[in-house]
Design an enzyme around this catalytic site. Structure first.
Site, PDB file in Angstrom:
ATOM      1  N   ASP A 216       0.824  -1.203   0.000  1.00  0.00           N
ATOM      2  CA  ASP A 216       0.000   0.000   0.000  1.00  0.00           C
ATOM      3  C   ASP A 216       0.862   1.259   0.000  1.00  0.00           C
ATOM      4  OD1 ASP A 216      -2.130  -1.707   0.248  1.00  0.00           O
ATOM      5  OD2 ASP A 216      -2.806  -0.949   2.184  1.00  0.00           O
TER       6      ASP A 216
ATOM      7  N   HIS B  28       3.364  -1.970   3.788  1.00  0.00           N
ATOM      8  CA  HIS B  28       3.217  -0.555   3.444  1.00  0.00           C
ATOM      9  C   HIS B  28       4.554   0.048   3.033  1.00  0.00           C
ATOM     10  CE1 HIS B  28      -0.353  -1.436   5.836  1.00  0.00           C
ATOM     11  NE2 HIS B  28      -0.907  -0.360   5.324  1.00  0.00           N
TER      12      HIS B  28
END
Length: 211
Positions: free
Chosen positions: A29, A172
């Site tokens: 992400d 992430h």
């Protein structure tokens, strides 16, 4: 864990795949970003692994070369909205507009089938809006976020034991403080390859589901 979560997650939200194939989906992400994306692409190439990158529209606009490099390396692009913020707090009209805007940015690099709401929270209305844009929501079975602190070195230790066929792993990238995601990805892929598990895109994992 799967049975308990299945009672809470709507059927039109993908969070794991029921499969016996020795594969899992690795997702990232909050990119693209020059501090993290090139290193991730290098690690994935060394492991011959494929992943899905859920990209933020504003960062795609700022770094089109990185979005192009992700797609060019054979990875999948996913829609993570226009900004790094909680999608569930966005008014419905703004959510629809920014989902479409990000989709248009990503469409220059290839097809997009999936979106992940910012912050991981969603509403039924968000899912309906996404469906009208031919997108399905993806969460994850296991997730971790780097912050630049000492705990980053232990993320692979925490994630690896739980990953199994059909898992969707969420990591992430996207900031300088998250540079450690590169080493974690290398470590995680090495460990899971030792158990016979390979990393694929969300679409590839979904295609291996039991029918």
């Amino acid at each position: 864990m799967r049975r308990a979560a299945a009672r809470l997650v709507p059927g039109d939200v993908l969070w794991y795949v029921d499969t016996d194939a020795p594969r899992f989906a690795l997702t990232f992400d909050d990119g693209p970003d020059p501090h993290t994306t090139p290193g991730l692409l290098g690690v994935l190439a060394r492991h011959r692994a494929r992943a899905t990158f859920f990209l933020i529209g504003e960062r795609v606009a700022a770094h089109p070369d990185l979005a192009r490099a992700i797609a060019g390396a054979g990875h999948e692009l996913g829609n993570h909205l226009l900004r790094d913020e909680r999608s569930a707090q966005s008014p419905p009209e703004r959510f629809a507009r920014e989902l479409a805007r990000t989709g248009a940015l990503l469409g220059a690099y290839g097809p997009v089938r999936w979106f992940r709401p910012g912050g991981g929270w969603f509403t039924p209305g968000m899912l309906r809006t996404a469906a009208r844009q031919d997108l399905r929501a993806v969460l994850g079975t296991w997730a971790a976020a780097h912050d630049g602190g000492p705990g980053d070195a232990r993320i692979a230790d925490r994630l690896a034991p739980g990953v199994c066929p059909g898992s969707i792993v969420v990591l992430h990238e996207g900031t300088a403080a998250r540079r450690g995601v590169v080493a974690t990805t290398d470590d995680l892929l090495t460990r899971l390859a030792g158990r016979g598990l390979s990393s694929v895109t969300v679409s590839e994992l979904a295609a291996s589901a039991h029918r």
